[in-house]
Design a protein around this motif. Sequence first.
Motif, PDB file in Angstrom:
ATOM      1  N   ALA A  51       0.601  -1.317  -0.186  1.00  8.09           N
ATOM      2  CA  ALA A  51       0.098  -0.099  -0.128  1.00  8.09           C
ATOM      3  C   ALA A  51       0.900   1.157   0.025  1.00  8.09           C
ATOM      4  CB  ALA A  51      -0.995   0.034   1.209  1.00  8.09           C
ATOM      5  N   LEU A  52       2.052   1.219   0.744  1.00  3.96           N
ATOM      6  CA  LEU A  52       2.831   2.439   0.847  1.00  3.96           C
ATOM      7  C   LEU A  52       3.525   2.476  -0.318  1.00  3.96           C
ATOM      8  CD1 LEU A  52       3.653   5.019   2.539  1.00  3.96           C
ATOM      9  CD2 LEU A  52       5.282   3.558   3.696  1.00  3.96           C
ATOM     10  N   ALA A  53       3.961   1.443  -0.747  1.00  4.90           N
ATOM     11  CA  ALA A  53       4.849   1.451  -2.225  1.00  4.90           C
ATOM     12  C   ALA A  53       4.068   2.061  -3.170  1.00  4.90           C
ATOM     13  CB  ALA A  53       5.307   0.110  -2.406  1.00  4.90           C
ATOM     14  N   GLY A  54       2.622   1.595  -3.426  1.00  7.08           N
ATOM     15  CA  GLY A  54       1.874   2.285  -4.412  1.00  7.08           C
ATOM     16  C   GLY A  54       1.614   3.694  -4.157  1.00  7.08           C
ATOM     17  N   PHE A  55       1.350   4.134  -2.859  1.00  6.32           N
ATOM     18  CA  PHE A  55       1.085   5.317  -2.470  1.00  6.32           C
ATOM     19  C   PHE A  55       2.363   6.239  -3.296  1.00  6.32           C
ATOM     20  CE2 PHE A  55       1.781   9.306  -0.293  1.00  6.32           C
ATOM     21  CZ  PHE A  55       0.337  10.089  -0.071  1.00  6.32           C
ATOM     22  N   VAL A  56       3.768   5.828  -2.670  1.00 10.33           N
ATOM     23  CA  VAL A  56       4.802   6.582  -3.169  1.00 10.33           C
ATOM     24  C   VAL A  56       4.980   6.768  -4.667  1.00 10.33           C
ATOM     25  CG1 VAL A  56       7.270   6.460  -3.256  1.00 10.33           C
ATOM     26  CG2 VAL A  56       5.975   5.949  -1.062  1.00 10.33           C
ATOM     27  N   GLY A  57       4.599   5.424  -5.480  1.00 12.64           N
ATOM     28  CA  GLY A  57       4.589   5.301  -6.771  1.00 12.64           C
ATOM     29  C   GLY A  57       3.588   6.278  -7.588  1.00 12.64           C
ATOM     30  N   ALA A  58       2.653   6.543  -6.809  1.00 13.12           N
ATOM     31  CA  ALA A  58       1.621   7.481  -7.427  1.00 13.12           C
ATOM     32  C   ALA A  58       1.868   9.000  -7.425  1.00 13.12           C
ATOM     33  CB  ALA A  58       0.175   7.135  -6.946  1.00 13.12           C
ATOM     34  N   CYS A  59       2.966   9.219  -6.357  1.00 12.44           N
ATOM     35  CA  CYS A  59       3.200  10.671  -6.097  1.00 12.44           C
ATOM     36  C   CYS A  59       4.066  11.317  -6.966  1.00 12.44           C
ATOM     37  CB  CYS A  59       3.860  10.824  -4.550  1.00 12.44           C
ATOM     38  SG  CYS A  59       2.905  10.470  -3.127  1.00 12.44           S
ATOM     39  N   ASP A  60       3.253  11.800  -8.047  1.00 15.13           N
ATOM     40  CA  ASP A  60       4.114  12.757  -9.146  1.00 15.13           C
ATOM     41  C   ASP A  60       3.503  14.193  -9.109  1.00 15.13           C
ATOM     42  OD1 ASP A  60       1.549  12.289  -9.992  1.00 15.13           O
ATOM     43  OD2 ASP A  60       1.932  11.309 -11.855  1.00 15.13           O
ATOM     44  N   GLY A  61       2.465  14.381  -8.145  1.00 12.73           N
ATOM     45  CA  GLY A  61       2.342  15.870  -8.080  1.00 12.73           C
ATOM     46  C   GLY A  61       0.856  16.027  -8.839  1.00 12.73           C
ATOM     47  N   GLU A  62       0.491  15.228  -9.621  1.00 17.35           N
ATOM     48  CA  GLU A  62      -0.644  15.381 -10.226  1.00 17.35           C
ATOM     49  C   GLU A  62      -1.971  15.080  -9.563  1.00 17.35           C
ATOM     50  OE1 GLU A  62      -1.064  16.349 -13.697  1.00 17.35           O
ATOM     51  OE2 GLU A  62       1.150  16.529 -13.455  1.00 17.35           O
ATOM     52  N   LEU A  63      -1.938  14.146  -8.692  1.00 17.48           N
ATOM     53  CA  LEU A  63      -3.002  13.785  -7.710  1.00 17.48           C
ATOM     54  C   LEU A  63      -2.653  14.346  -6.298  1.00 17.48           C
ATOM     55  CD1 LEU A  63      -3.656  10.223  -8.682  1.00 17.48           C
ATOM     56  CD2 LEU A  63      -4.878  12.157  -9.400  1.00 17.48           C
ATOM     57  N   THR A  64      -3.847  14.687  -5.529  1.00 20.22           N
ATOM     58  CA  THR A  64      -3.591  14.939  -4.233  1.00 20.22           C
ATOM     59  C   THR A  64      -3.199  13.715  -3.486  1.00 20.22           C
ATOM     60  OG1 THR A  64      -6.052  14.808  -3.717  1.00 20.22           O
ATOM     61  CG2 THR A  64      -5.119  16.933  -4.574  1.00 20.22           C
ATOM     62  N   VAL A  65      -2.727  13.810  -2.198  1.00 13.74           N
ATOM     63  CA  VAL A  65      -2.628  12.779  -1.308  1.00 13.74           C
ATOM     64  C   VAL A  65      -3.860  12.363  -1.051  1.00 13.74           C
ATOM     65  CG1 VAL A  65      -2.005  12.496   1.166  1.00 13.74           C
ATOM     66  CG2 VAL A  65      -0.773  13.843  -0.286  1.00 13.74           C
ATOM     67  N   MET A  66      -4.901  12.920  -0.944  1.00 13.41           N
ATOM     68  CA  MET A  66      -6.205  12.104  -0.425  1.00 13.41           C
ATOM     69  C   MET A  66      -6.638  11.274  -1.905  1.00 13.41           C
ATOM     70  SD  MET A  66      -6.481  12.284   2.876  1.00 13.41           S
ATOM     71  CE  MET A  66      -7.789  11.367   2.919  1.00 13.41           C
ATOM     72  N   GLN A  67      -6.484  12.119  -2.885  1.00 15.89           N
ATOM     73  CA  GLN A  67      -6.979  11.255  -4.007  1.00 15.89           C
ATOM     74  C   GLN A  67      -6.333  10.074  -4.216  1.00 15.89           C
ATOM     75  OE1 GLN A  67      -6.104  14.203  -6.907  1.00 15.89           O
ATOM     76  NE2 GLN A  67      -8.433  14.762  -7.045  1.00 15.89           N
TER      77      GLN A  67
END
Length: 506
Positions: free
Chosen positions: A453-469
């Motif tokens: 889950a955390l790996a997926g979160f970090v992988g999605a952190c590219d600035g396009e989506l918000t943290v809560m999205q």
Amino acid sequence: MTAVSDTPAPFPDPLLTAALAADLDSADLRSEPLRRLWGEEADDALARGMREPILRAIADDRGVLATLGRLLVLGMAQPTRAVADALPRLGVDGLVALGLATRKGDDVIPTALLRPQSFVDADGVGEWWIASDLDEVALDGPLPADHVLGVGGASRTLAETVVPVQVDRALDLGTGCGIQALLVSRRARSVVATDISARALAFAELNARLNGVTNIEFRLGSMFEPVAGEAFDLIVSNPPFVITPRVDGVPAYEYRDGGLVGDALVEQFVRTAPRFLTPNGIAQLLGNWESKAGVAGLVRLEAWVPTDLDLWVIQREELSPLAYAELWIRDGGTTPRDSAFTPLLTAWLDDFAARGVTAIGFGYVLLRRPAAGDDAEPLRRTERIAQPVSNVGAALGAGLAAHDALAHGVPATLVTAPDVTEARHFLPGNDDPSVIELRQGGGFARTVNVDPALAGFVGACDGELTVMQIAAALADLFEVPLDELWAELEPRIRSLVRDGLLVPGE
């Protein structure tokens, strides 16, 4: 007690230092030309205390650079005529008047070293000429008690750890040869450099003049006495923190021994420095701290710092009393082959045993005074980091910024830092990873184990989506309630932000 130097301190005359700088520039007395002159292997050998490879490489070279290399870099006598040819503006008389040499017959005898020292900071690459006392290789024996050290390992370490901030006023406490003051002068409007040693201040002022630096003021005195009632935006110090037995027969070297018992000098610094910081001002130092009476050194150190201040301590290594004593006895130029070694070792071990010291830590200390009206929870961080590190000053600065950002909650958007990579480890025949690691390429080179889950979160952190999205999408993917997932992820996301693996988005 080791004898003091039998040569006078330098005399940093402005006209003579300008002439010397012009001659050194004409001769191209800089790191790379010298390295080309005598070869990389010989140059590396000098850093380990061996000059014979250099002497062999330039044995038949009577050129200007070779002459100045032998005279100033190695600290060896050279013929008067050759030195006069190598220093046409300053001349031999000028070199003697500066206190960097004497005459003996037809030879010029150096009384100090003068070496190029390259550096890299946020403003680019540069190089200073740094004068200091003759080292143990040039002296062929133990150092005098008032020895002024050149740029050593501790100096380079502190330079790498200073947070690269632009400031109005800075203080270099215990300046020694002045290298930290020179480096800080590049990003401070004015710098005050202090030292208890008049000899050290003479070298530091000479080095500032030699390198054309004019925004440093030099003051004589102990600890913070020379700046009583003043405040600074940045304080840096490579203080004389070495723990030395206070008994007869043990040399007290001014460049490393503050004259106090145990780690009391570091304690005095961290207790006192906050009074001399402006709001949001930073103090940084290198130091030793003792583990004793069953209390770890890091725990003792944290107790010295008022709880309303930010504190970040990084312990880089921890030595036993025996290893510590041997290290610093050798540093003074005494080896196990010398008759003085065993009495010195005995004195050190007796001192540690009498005071119940079981280990000695070394590392970096950063203090920060909160900005006016800042009621955020102070940063209190003590950690042990043994792995290789890089660009530490920038990493510390980013860590402070991350702490400030987290005071208002997890930022709305996060971006994975560009130096972060992911590694997945699989058991044979298993499609699901047994271990997922996030690895930091720079800074403190941290490795963090994460779950899918955390790996997926970090992988999605590219600035396009918000943290809560991102969190909502992961909750749907793993088919768990969002509030439960967020309760699990939020503290670990904060940890990744604090450690610099995630950074706030624009």
